[in-house]
Scaffold this motif. Structure first.
Motif, PDB file in Angstrom:
ATOM      1  N   VAL A  17       0.870  -1.176   0.000  1.00  0.00           N
ATOM      2  CA  VAL A  17       0.000   0.000   0.000  1.00  0.00           C
ATOM      3  C   VAL A  17       0.906   1.225   0.000  1.00  0.00           C
ATOM      4  O   VAL A  17       1.805   1.341   0.832  1.00  0.00           O
ATOM      5  CB  VAL A  17      -0.945   0.020   1.226  1.00  0.00           C
ATOM      6  CG1 VAL A  17      -1.768   1.301   1.250  1.00  0.00           C
ATOM      7  CG2 VAL A  17      -1.865  -1.191   1.211  1.00  0.00           C
ATOM      8  N   THR A  19       1.203   5.654  -0.443  1.00  0.00           N
ATOM      9  CA  THR A  19       0.444   6.889  -0.284  1.00  0.00           C
ATOM     10  C   THR A  19       0.791   7.834  -1.422  1.00  0.00           C
ATOM     11  O   THR A  19       1.915   7.819  -1.933  1.00  0.00           O
ATOM     12  CB  THR A  19       0.723   7.583   1.065  1.00  0.00           C
ATOM     13  OG1 THR A  19       2.116   7.850   1.156  1.00  0.00           O
ATOM     14  CG2 THR A  19       0.283   6.722   2.229  1.00  0.00           C
ATOM     15  N   GLN A  35      -3.890  12.736   1.799  1.00  0.00           N
ATOM     16  CA  GLN A  35      -3.063  11.662   1.238  1.00  0.00           C
ATOM     17  C   GLN A  35      -3.930  10.431   1.001  1.00  0.00           C
ATOM     18  O   GLN A  35      -4.621   9.973   1.910  1.00  0.00           O
ATOM     19  CB  GLN A  35      -1.911  11.310   2.196  1.00  0.00           C
ATOM     20  CG  GLN A  35      -0.881  12.416   2.339  1.00  0.00           C
ATOM     21  CD  GLN A  35      -0.141  12.668   1.042  1.00  0.00           C
ATOM     22  OE1 GLN A  35       0.441  11.768   0.457  1.00  0.00           O
ATOM     23  NE2 GLN A  35      -0.162  13.915   0.585  1.00  0.00           N
ATOM     24  N   GLU A  37      -4.410   6.389   0.087  1.00  0.00           N
ATOM     25  CA  GLU A  37      -3.708   5.122   0.265  1.00  0.00           C
ATOM     26  C   GLU A  37      -4.155   4.218  -0.871  1.00  0.00           C
ATOM     27  O   GLU A  37      -5.356   4.006  -1.069  1.00  0.00           O
ATOM     28  CB  GLU A  37      -4.050   4.505   1.620  1.00  0.00           C
ATOM     29  CG  GLU A  37      -3.530   5.330   2.780  1.00  0.00           C
ATOM     30  CD  GLU A  37      -4.002   4.814   4.132  1.00  0.00           C
ATOM     31  OE1 GLU A  37      -4.587   3.711   4.204  1.00  0.00           O
ATOM     32  OE2 GLU A  37      -3.785   5.534   5.117  1.00  0.00           O
ATOM     33  N   LYS A  39      -3.626   0.517  -2.827  1.00  0.00           N
ATOM     34  CA  LYS A  39      -3.111  -0.856  -2.787  1.00  0.00           C
ATOM     35  C   LYS A  39      -2.626  -1.219  -4.187  1.00  0.00           C
ATOM     36  O   LYS A  39      -3.332  -0.993  -5.171  1.00  0.00           O
ATOM     37  CB  LYS A  39      -4.212  -1.816  -2.339  1.00  0.00           C
ATOM     38  CG  LYS A  39      -3.776  -3.285  -2.329  1.00  0.00           C
ATOM     39  CD  LYS A  39      -4.849  -4.174  -1.734  1.00  0.00           C
ATOM     40  CE  LYS A  39      -5.700  -4.753  -2.829  1.00  0.00           C
ATOM     41  NZ  LYS A  39      -6.654  -5.766  -2.359  1.00  0.00           N
TER      42      LYS A  39
END
Length: 155
Positions: A17, A19, A35, A37, A39
């Protein structure tokens, strides 16, 4: 002859993951850009999503008769690549979680593939989110600032 070690190919199966900054229009209380996230989806997951938006059917003429070429039925494949891309965005984004039932209810959505269009309705927001997700997934090359400046000058 020495046996070659396969441990180098035994990677963690846990998804990475990363950012990345969201669009400028999403800021926190202190004025900082939110921000996101993201994956990193596996190639297997990307293929599965793409396959879900591919339809294979018999090709027909204007009257609905099957088309035949050399004694074989002709097949056509239809792809909804835009919907597949939106599905990838939904699967990759961990924050914001576009599959969150409360968020989906807020936007009146029942199909997760509509969520990127609802949450990021402005073209520049949607393009930003799409670009950072596709770059993170390795499906789009990163554009350097110099290239962006040159592209802007030439447009």
């Amino acid at each position: 002859m020495a046996k070659k070690d396969l441990k180098y190919f035994m990677r963690s199966t846990e998804a990475e993951v990363v950012t990345a900054p969201g669009p400028e229009s999403f800021k926190d209380e202190d004025g900082n850009v939110i921000q996101f996230e993201i994956k990193v989806l596996s190639q297997e997951e990307i293929n599965r999503i793409n396959d879900n938006y591919r339809r294979h059917s018999m090709a027909t003429d204007k009257k609905g008769n099957p088309l035949v070429n050399g004694g074989e039925i002709v097949w056509k494949t239809e792809r909804d690549s835009a919907k597949a891309s939106r599905h990838m965005i939904v699967e990759a984004l961990q924050y914001p979680d576009l599959k969150d039932p409360e968020l989906m209810k807020y936007y009146g959505c029942v199909d997760v593939t509509d969520m990127p269009l609802k949450v990021f309705p402005k073209p520049d927001e949607y393009q930003h989110v799409s670009r950072i997700v596709m770059q993170t997934l390795g499906l789009m090359s990163k554009v350097t600032d110099d290239e962006e400046v040159e592209a802007a000058k030439n447009s």
